[in-house]
Write a protein that holds these residues in place. Structure first.
Motif, PDB file in Angstrom:
ATOM      1  N   GLU A  15      18.254   4.613  -5.608  1.00 22.20           N
ATOM      2  CA  GLU A  15      18.981   3.368  -5.212  1.00 22.20           C
ATOM      3  C   GLU A  15      18.190   2.665  -4.427  1.00 22.20           C
ATOM      4  O   GLU A  15      17.743   3.227  -3.362  1.00 22.20           O
ATOM      5  N   LEU A  16      18.212   1.314  -4.543  1.00 17.39           N
ATOM      6  CA  LEU A  16      17.637   0.271  -3.659  1.00 17.39           C
ATOM      7  C   LEU A  16      18.437  -0.183  -2.896  1.00 17.39           C
ATOM      8  O   LEU A  16      19.456  -0.670  -3.088  1.00 17.39           O
ATOM      9  N   ARG A  17      18.149  -0.256  -1.620  1.00 13.52           N
ATOM     10  CA  ARG A  17      18.884  -1.008  -0.487  1.00 13.52           C
ATOM     11  C   ARG A  17      18.212  -1.729   0.173  1.00 13.52           C
ATOM     12  O   ARG A  17      16.827  -1.882   0.320  1.00 13.52           O
ATOM     13  N   SER A  18      18.717  -2.850   1.054  1.00 23.03           N
ATOM     14  CA  SER A  18      17.906  -3.760   1.555  1.00 23.03           C
ATOM     15  C   SER A  18      16.863  -3.300   2.758  1.00 23.03           C
ATOM     16  O   SER A  18      17.288  -2.161   3.091  1.00 23.03           O
ATOM     17  N   GLY A  19      15.797  -4.011   2.660  1.00 20.59           N
ATOM     18  CA  GLY A  19      14.611  -3.261   3.601  1.00 20.59           C
ATOM     19  C   GLY A  19      13.436  -3.399   2.816  1.00 20.59           C
ATOM     20  O   GLY A  19      13.365  -4.001   1.703  1.00 20.59           O
ATOM     21  N   ARG A  20      12.606  -2.478   3.084  1.00 16.68           N
ATOM     22  CA  ARG A  20      11.161  -2.210   2.823  1.00 16.68           C
ATOM     23  C   ARG A  20      11.054  -0.773   2.311  1.00 16.68           C
ATOM     24  O   ARG A  20      11.454   0.171   3.096  1.00 16.68           O
ATOM     25  N   VAL A  21      10.501  -0.566   1.225  1.00 19.61           N
ATOM     26  CA  VAL A  21      10.153   0.529   0.559  1.00 19.61           C
ATOM     27  C   VAL A  21       8.658   0.472   0.067  1.00 19.61           C
ATOM     28  O   VAL A  21       8.085  -0.215  -0.470  1.00 19.61           O
ATOM     29  N   VAL A  22       8.075   1.652   0.706  1.00 16.04           N
ATOM     30  CA  VAL A  22       6.536   1.683   0.494  1.00 16.04           C
ATOM     31  C   VAL A  22       6.224   2.784  -0.749  1.00 16.04           C
ATOM     32  O   VAL A  22       7.179   3.782  -0.676  1.00 16.04           O
ATOM     33  N   ILE A  23       5.530   2.311  -1.831  1.00 14.31           N
ATOM     34  CA  ILE A  23       5.457   3.192  -2.835  1.00 14.31           C
ATOM     35  C   ILE A  23       4.067   3.846  -2.559  1.00 14.31           C
ATOM     36  O   ILE A  23       3.055   3.243  -2.573  1.00 14.31           O
ATOM     37  N   PHE A  36       3.678  10.587   3.904  1.00 19.04           N
ATOM     38  CA  PHE A  36       3.979   8.922   4.536  1.00 19.04           C
ATOM     39  C   PHE A  36       5.383   8.922   5.281  1.00 19.04           C
ATOM     40  O   PHE A  36       6.415   9.469   4.974  1.00 19.04           O
ATOM     41  N   GLY A  37       5.292   8.316   6.547  1.00 23.88           N
ATOM     42  CA  GLY A  37       6.337   8.546   7.345  1.00 23.88           C
ATOM     43  C   GLY A  37       7.346   7.265   6.761  1.00 23.88           C
ATOM     44  O   GLY A  37       6.734   6.197   6.229  1.00 23.88           O
ATOM     45  N   GLY A  38       8.502   6.970   7.003  1.00 24.85           N
ATOM     46  CA  GLY A  38       9.395   5.997   7.017  1.00 24.85           C
ATOM     47  C   GLY A  38       9.959   5.891   5.575  1.00 24.85           C
ATOM     48  O   GLY A  38      10.520   6.891   4.946  1.00 24.85           O
ATOM     49  N   ASN A  39      10.597   4.858   5.104  1.00 23.40           N
ATOM     50  CA  ASN A  39      11.212   4.760   3.717  1.00 23.40           C
ATOM     51  C   ASN A  39      10.306   4.611   2.688  1.00 23.40           C
ATOM     52  O   ASN A  39       9.689   3.378   2.700  1.00 23.40           O
ATOM     53  N   TYR A  40      10.074   5.529   1.876  1.00 27.37           N
ATOM     54  CA  TYR A  40       9.122   5.511   0.719  1.00 27.37           C
ATOM     55  C   TYR A  40       9.640   6.023  -0.567  1.00 27.37           C
ATOM     56  O   TYR A  40      10.561   6.837  -0.634  1.00 27.37           O
ATOM     57  N   SER A  69      -2.294   7.663 -11.075  1.00 26.18           N
ATOM     58  CA  SER A  69      -2.549   6.049 -10.887  1.00 26.18           C
ATOM     59  C   SER A  69      -2.163   5.415  -9.957  1.00 26.18           C
ATOM     60  O   SER A  69      -2.081   4.513  -9.716  1.00 26.18           O
ATOM     61  N   VAL A  70      -1.505   6.232  -8.977  1.00 21.82           N
ATOM     62  CA  VAL A  70      -0.741   5.501  -7.878  1.00 21.82           C
ATOM     63  C   VAL A  70      -1.478   6.211  -6.657  1.00 21.82           C
ATOM     64  O   VAL A  70      -1.612   7.205  -6.300  1.00 21.82           O
ATOM     65  N   SER A  71      -1.783   4.913  -5.999  1.00 21.54           N
ATOM     66  CA  SER A  71      -2.643   5.097  -4.766  1.00 21.54           C
ATOM     67  C   SER A  71      -1.703   5.616  -3.395  1.00 21.54           C
ATOM     68  O   SER A  71      -0.407   5.468  -3.341  1.00 21.54           O
ATOM     69  N   PRO A  72      -2.383   6.243  -2.422  1.00 23.77           N
ATOM     70  CA  PRO A  72      -1.517   6.244  -1.150  1.00 23.77           C
ATOM     71  C   PRO A  72      -0.767   5.342  -0.581  1.00 23.77           C
ATOM     72  O   PRO A  72       0.387   5.608  -0.163  1.00 23.77           O
ATOM     73  N   MET A  73      -1.600   4.083  -0.548  1.00 22.02           N
ATOM     74  CA  MET A  73      -0.620   2.974  -0.262  1.00 22.02           C
ATOM     75  C   MET A  73      -0.709   2.069  -1.469  1.00 22.02           C
ATOM     76  O   MET A  73      -1.587   1.064  -1.459  1.00 22.02           O
ATOM     77  N   HIS A  74       0.251   2.062  -2.377  1.00 18.55           N
ATOM     78  CA  HIS A  74       0.001   1.499  -3.762  1.00 18.55           C
ATOM     79  C   HIS A  74       0.632   0.078  -3.480  1.00 18.55           C
ATOM     80  O   HIS A  74      -0.053  -0.801  -3.958  1.00 18.55           O
ATOM     81  N   ALA A  75       2.070   0.038  -3.073  1.00 25.86           N
ATOM     82  CA  ALA A  75       2.546  -1.161  -3.120  1.00 25.86           C
ATOM     83  C   ALA A  75       3.764  -1.258  -2.202  1.00 25.86           C
ATOM     84  O   ALA A  75       4.351  -0.218  -1.771  1.00 25.86           O
ATOM     85  N   ILE A  76       4.555  -2.410  -1.842  1.00 24.77           N
ATOM     86  CA  ILE A  76       5.527  -2.537  -0.974  1.00 24.77           C
ATOM     87  C   ILE A  76       6.501  -3.236  -1.906  1.00 24.77           C
ATOM     88  O   ILE A  76       6.337  -4.249  -2.457  1.00 24.77           O
ATOM     89  N   MET A  77       7.968  -2.602  -1.880  1.00 25.70           N
ATOM     90  CA  MET A  77       9.007  -3.379  -2.403  1.00 25.70           C
ATOM     91  C   MET A  77       9.814  -3.948  -1.370  1.00 25.70           C
ATOM     92  O   MET A  77      10.120  -3.289  -0.305  1.00 25.70           O
ATOM     93  N   ARG A  78      10.096  -5.061  -1.211  1.00 30.82           N
ATOM     94  CA  ARG A  78      10.970  -5.678  -0.356  1.00 30.82           C
ATOM     95  C   ARG A  78      12.289  -6.170  -1.202  1.00 30.82           C
ATOM     96  O   ARG A  78      12.169  -6.756  -2.080  1.00 30.82           O
ATOM     97  N   ILE A  79      13.482  -5.581  -0.571  1.00 26.65           N
ATOM     98  CA  ILE A  79      14.792  -5.893  -1.216  1.00 26.65           C
ATOM     99  C   ILE A  79      15.417  -6.698  -0.182  1.00 26.65           C
ATOM    100  O   ILE A  79      15.786  -6.166   0.985  1.00 26.65           O
ATOM    101  N   SER A  80      15.955  -7.692  -0.515  1.00 24.18           N
ATOM    102  CA  SER A  80      16.707  -8.791   0.483  1.00 24.18           C
ATOM    103  C   SER A  80      18.424  -8.337   0.491  1.00 24.18           C
ATOM    104  O   SER A  80      18.838  -7.439  -0.364  1.00 24.18           O
TER     105      SER A  80
END
Length: 80
Positions: free
Chosen positions: A3-11, A17-21, A28-39
């Motif tokens: 479930e995606l909620r507004s904010g930032r999610v680190v892939i 990894f701390g925080g919302n991830y 194929s996924v890197s330790p700091m792969h991508a960031i999703m931003r949900i408005s």
């Protein structure tokens, strides 16, 4: 299901990894792969963090992939 909620999610591929991830256990996924931003209105952007294998978006109803390399893209319902 994730479930995606507004904010930032680190892939990431690292469980320390701390925080919302979103942890994806795949080589194929890197330790700091991508960031999703949900408005608050539900718009979703994904920003590749220059990951080793890149981030790709496959649009709903299409077999073509859009590759992001240090760039951002928007996601719509049904995109992969």
């Amino acid at each position: 299901v994730f479930e995606l909620r507004s904010g930032r999610v680190v892939i990431t591929s690292e469980s320390s990894f701390g925080g919302n991830y979103l942890l994806i256990d795949d080589k194929s996924v890197s330790p700091m792969h991508a960031i999703m931003r949900i408005s608050a209105t539900g718009e979703i952007q994904i920003l590749d963090q220059l990951s080793e294998f890149g981030t790709k978006i496959k649009r709903f109803g299409s077999e073509e992939e859009e590759e992001l390399s240090g760039e951002k893209g928007s996601l719509d319902h049904g995109d992969v």
